[in-house]
Design an enzyme around this catalytic site. Sequence first.
Site, PDB file in Angstrom:
ATOM      1  N   SER A 254     -16.015   8.094  -1.678  1.00  0.00           N
ATOM      2  CA  SER A 254     -15.339   9.049  -0.821  1.00  0.00           C
ATOM      3  C   SER A 254     -16.297  10.182  -0.426  1.00  0.00           C
ATOM      4  O   SER A 254     -17.322   9.929   0.200  1.00  0.00           O
ATOM      5  CB  SER A 254     -14.093   9.579  -1.540  1.00  0.00           C
ATOM      6  OG  SER A 254     -13.296  10.345  -0.690  1.00  0.00           O
TER       7      SER A 254
ATOM      8  N   ASP B 165      -8.364   1.068   4.301  1.00  0.00           N
ATOM      9  CA  ASP B 165      -8.742   2.432   3.913  1.00  0.00           C
ATOM     10  C   ASP B 165      -9.038   3.256   5.167  1.00  0.00           C
ATOM     11  O   ASP B 165     -10.056   3.058   5.832  1.00  0.00           O
ATOM     12  CB  ASP B 165      -9.970   2.390   2.992  1.00  0.00           C
ATOM     13  CG  ASP B 165     -10.306   3.752   2.420  1.00  0.00           C
ATOM     14  OD1 ASP B 165      -9.573   4.726   2.701  1.00  0.00           O
ATOM     15  OD2 ASP B 165     -11.305   3.841   1.676  1.00  0.00           O
TER      16      ASP B 165
ATOM     17  N   HIS C 180      -7.669   3.561  -1.058  1.00  0.00           N
ATOM     18  CA  HIS C 180      -8.880   4.379  -1.185  1.00  0.00           C
ATOM     19  C   HIS C 180      -9.318   4.559  -2.629  1.00  0.00           C
ATOM     20  O   HIS C 180     -10.388   5.105  -2.893  1.00  0.00           O
ATOM     21  CB  HIS C 180      -8.647   5.750  -0.537  1.00  0.00           C
ATOM     22  CG  HIS C 180      -9.864   6.607  -0.448  1.00  0.00           C
ATOM     23  ND1 HIS C 180     -10.996   6.247   0.265  1.00  0.00           N
ATOM     24  CD2 HIS C 180     -10.151   7.823  -0.988  1.00  0.00           C
ATOM     25  CE1 HIS C 180     -11.908   7.183   0.168  1.00  0.00           C
ATOM     26  NE2 HIS C 180     -11.421   8.157  -0.601  1.00  0.00           N
TER      27      HIS C 180
END
Length: 543
Positions: free
Chosen positions: A349, A406, A472
């Site tokens: 991320s 995602d 995610h």
Amino acid sequence: MAQIAQFGSMLPSHNLKRAGLRCAQQSSLSRPSRLWASARAAHVQEKGGNQKTKDHLSNLDKLLQKEAAPLPPRPMKSIDREQQSESNRNRGLLHGLNLAQIWPGGIPGRAVEAAAEMSPRRLTRIQQMLLNQQPEYSPRNHLGARWREYHGSRDWAGLLDPLDENLRREMVRYGEFIQAAYQTFHSDPATTEAGIKSWREVGLPDKSYHVTKSLYATSSIGLPKWVDDVAPDLSWMTQRSSCVGYVAVCQDEREIARMGRRDIVISLRGTATCLEWAENFRALLVPMEESNNQATEEDEAKVECGFLSLFRTQGEHTPSLAESVVQEIKRLLETYKGETLSITITGHSLGAALAVLVADEISTCAPDVPPVAVFSFGGPRVGNRAFAERIKANNVKVLRIVNNQDVITRVPGVFMSEELEQKLMNNAQVAGVVEFLTNKMPLAYSHVGTELRVDTRMSPYLRPDADVACCHDLEAYLHLVDGFLASNCPFRPNAKRSLFKLLSEQGSNVKKLYTSKAKSLTLKIENDGVVSMSKCLPSPSSS
């Protein structure tokens, strides 16, 4: 027989007819005996009979009764209960599974799919992924002379689709380094001066590596000047330095020999504080360096404002992330001078975005920098096309692991994939518009490097409509990578990664087949006692 015929002539005809009518109404099996009984009764009643005839009738009656006697019942074979019990005990571990706990009443409309999911082979596999009775491991082969190829020297050509088993293990192992960075932050989120200067204990999944330095990133959200004048003590709300990762070096000689080099790992976690979330939303592109007159706007490398702020901002008690990582890499290069080295940067991320910036920074920090590779999970776009070209020119190799579901991997910028952009560029009618958007718009972002695309819907354990958080999630990424074979193949049937962590973190997104009463799920295996589900398989990086 002659006597019987003679006796028949002595009977009146009307009595024989009545006897025959009554016999016709009976079944064929009892007809002879009833016929002779009727004839005998009629003859005795009307004639009184003689003794000789009575004797013949008595003998005939006995003969007919003997022929009509039922056969004795056939003896049934007795069941050996001990043999049956032994057979039940030898049915295997599968029959110890309490299906009533796992399958709560069935799923309407999914009979075919449910039957496939509850097949004996499938249930046996589930047991192996929940328990540690028969541990399995992904291969940990000797990389040897091919380590550069696995590190991205050829942009992982021929290794991704189908996925090479050695590369799969390396990716999962680097993903677990990121999990250690998350655990380090959450176990000690304090950002005091004493906390920053003290040593942080990092629980590395691979014991052959040792941490050499903790890394900090500083979030800084500027307030208007009049707010600073009125309330100068609000700096704690606008700036915060947090542990974002660490640097680790492989120290085990056997592991160094297996990998073919000494590996230096830089691991970076994702967003964890409110200020970091605020930085994520500062999505305007800004130049990486001071503007010069020689570079045109199209050739100027730009990155997201918030990512660059986290990377370059200096904290009150700690240097910037850029400065810290460059200093540590220079120190390690001097310490292990003359050895074969590699630098691997891994992040998830926000950490994936920072990993690209770190790679760009250290690729030119020294004259002879070893090969630099980035393994990113669920990373957003970082900069424009000029920045992507800059990364490529600096010989930084980037492997992005992307989940189809995602949404974070499609931001910031226009929700358009690189494949679609290339198709539009090949169309002469719209190429000019796309070129303008790519170079002139403030959100003209472009991805970097090579892509490995996985899909939540390919997992037999995750729900196809899993929410954004699950798609995610880092553990979900590692689960999908561990089960990935190729883009046109189903989920790997012999996947090794344990399901326990996935159930713990994403229980609402795992199919009901595996979550029903999961907290109380236990297996009684013969006389070995009760095995708790918390005893899960080691991850693929274990040895």
